[in-house]
Enzyme design. Structure first.
Site, PDB file in Angstrom:
ATOM      1  N   LEU A 160     -15.631 -34.009 -13.314  1.00  0.00           N
ATOM      2  CA  LEU A 160     -16.162 -35.248 -13.875  1.00  0.00           C
ATOM      3  C   LEU A 160     -15.039 -35.883 -14.694  1.00  0.00           C
ATOM      4  CD1 LEU A 160     -19.679 -34.045 -15.170  1.00  0.00           C
ATOM      5  CD2 LEU A 160     -19.186 -35.380 -13.120  1.00  0.00           C
ATOM      6  N   ASP A 161     -15.012 -37.218 -14.713  1.00  0.00           N
ATOM      7  CA  ASP A 161     -13.986 -37.908 -15.504  1.00  0.00           C
ATOM      8  C   ASP A 161     -14.124 -37.540 -16.978  1.00  0.00           C
ATOM      9  OD1 ASP A 161     -13.272 -39.203 -13.185  1.00  0.00           O
ATOM     10  OD2 ASP A 161     -14.480 -40.984 -13.633  1.00  0.00           O
ATOM     11  N   LYS A 162     -13.057 -37.782 -17.715  1.00  0.00           N
ATOM     12  CA  LYS A 162     -13.068 -37.431 -19.144  1.00  0.00           C
ATOM     13  C   LYS A 162     -14.256 -38.083 -19.873  1.00  0.00           C
ATOM     14  CE  LYS A 162     -10.145 -37.652 -23.212  1.00  0.00           C
ATOM     15  NZ  LYS A 162      -8.930 -38.206 -23.794  1.00  0.00           N
ATOM     16  N   LYS A 192     -17.576 -45.199 -10.227  1.00  0.00           N
ATOM     17  CA  LYS A 192     -17.038 -46.346 -10.980  1.00  0.00           C
ATOM     18  C   LYS A 192     -16.384 -47.347 -10.026  1.00  0.00           C
ATOM     19  CE  LYS A 192     -16.055 -43.607 -15.071  1.00  0.00           C
ATOM     20  NZ  LYS A 192     -15.007 -42.799 -15.674  1.00  0.00           N
ATOM     21  N   HIS A 210     -13.026 -41.065  -9.132  1.00  0.00           N
ATOM     22  CA  HIS A 210     -13.683 -42.201  -9.801  1.00  0.00           C
ATOM     23  C   HIS A 210     -14.650 -42.933  -8.858  1.00  0.00           C
ATOM     24  CE1 HIS A 210     -11.057 -41.625 -13.112  1.00  0.00           C
ATOM     25  NE2 HIS A 210     -10.061 -42.381 -12.738  1.00  0.00           N
TER      26      HIS A 210
END
Ligand code: URA
Length: 244
Positions: A106-108, A191, A188
């Site tokens: 998962l992204d930060k 997004k 990503h």
């Protein structure tokens, strides 16, 4: 000869107690092995055959560890980083010593369900494209998704930078809120898909991954071991994908 483990290590291996908590439980006479109280944390036990209880509850030792984490924002999905905190830093030392790896990333700034395990075979299966594991994300966006966005997601999208995205689910929940279901996991991806539709993401949380749903009782940063039922259902689903 069967592998023998120290009793305190064996209890800590379950992830339910730290090594110190396990030692305290044992010394307080709250742990039994094959029906008899054992008060020595260093006592050697065969984890495969011994019948254990702690605080009156049966304890099953598992060869592998499976952790469900509610990943908080601001933490990297990595095992180590010299400058920034990682999801491994959120675990106690006895779990950090294991070879746990995040399953996918998962992204930060993304929150939500993250599985960590030392069961490499299961992790590999969960991430393999042929498993088609659905990942469901809750997103808050600038603007509200509309019918055109839902249709574009369903049809599959090729983004301006050439990224090809397979058919994905998009469900409106209300103004600026939606659910996205992906069967793949490109960088990503949520997004980028929403941004391509002019609805940039402000907040993202993963709710589920295949049959595993984030425990609502876990606040961001909290974690727990998977239950035996959760592990069994994951294994069953992966077995059926790989038999096809
Ligand atoms: N898609 C994203 O854009 N970010 C994540 O962290 C996961 C899926």
């Amino acid at each position: 000869m069967a592998e023998q483990l120290r009793l305190d290590k064996l209890l800590a291996d379950t992830g339910l107690w730290s090594r110190k908590e396990a030692r305290d439980l044992i010394r307080r006479g709250q742990v039994t092995v094959d029906g008899a109280v054992v008060k020595q944390p260093e006592a050697k036990v065969d984890p495969a055959s011994a019948s254990l209880t702690a605080a009156g509850q049966p304890v099953r030792w598992q060869k592998y560890t499976y952790i469900m984490m509610n990943k908080p924002g601001g933490v990297l999905t990595a095992t180590e980083d010299r400058r920034q905190p990682t999801v491994l830093d959120l675990l106690p030392p006895e779990l950090r010593r294991k070879q746990l790896r995040p399953v996918g990333r998962l992204d930060k700034d993304t929150e939500g369900l993250l599985l960590l395990t030392d069961d490499g075979a299961l992790a590999h299966r969960l991430l393999a494209p042929r498993s088609h594991v659905d990942k469901v994300y809750y997103a808050e966006t600038e603007g509200t998704v509309d019918d055109g966005d839902v249709a574009a997601f369903a049809a599959g999208m090729t983004l301006e930078d050439g990224l090809v995205c397979q058919s994905a689910g998009l469900e409106r929940l209300g103004p600026g809120r939606c659910l996205v279901t992906l069967r793949e996991g490109k960088f990503h991806q949520v997004k980028r898909m929403l941004a391509a539709r002019g609805k940039p993401v402000r907040y993202l949380r993963r709710r589920s991954m295949g049959p595993l749903t984030l425990d609502e009782g876990l606040a961001p940063g909290d974690w727990r071991s998977l239950t035996e039922a959760e592990v069994a259902v994951l294994r069953k689903e992966m077995d059926s994908c790989f038999r096809k």
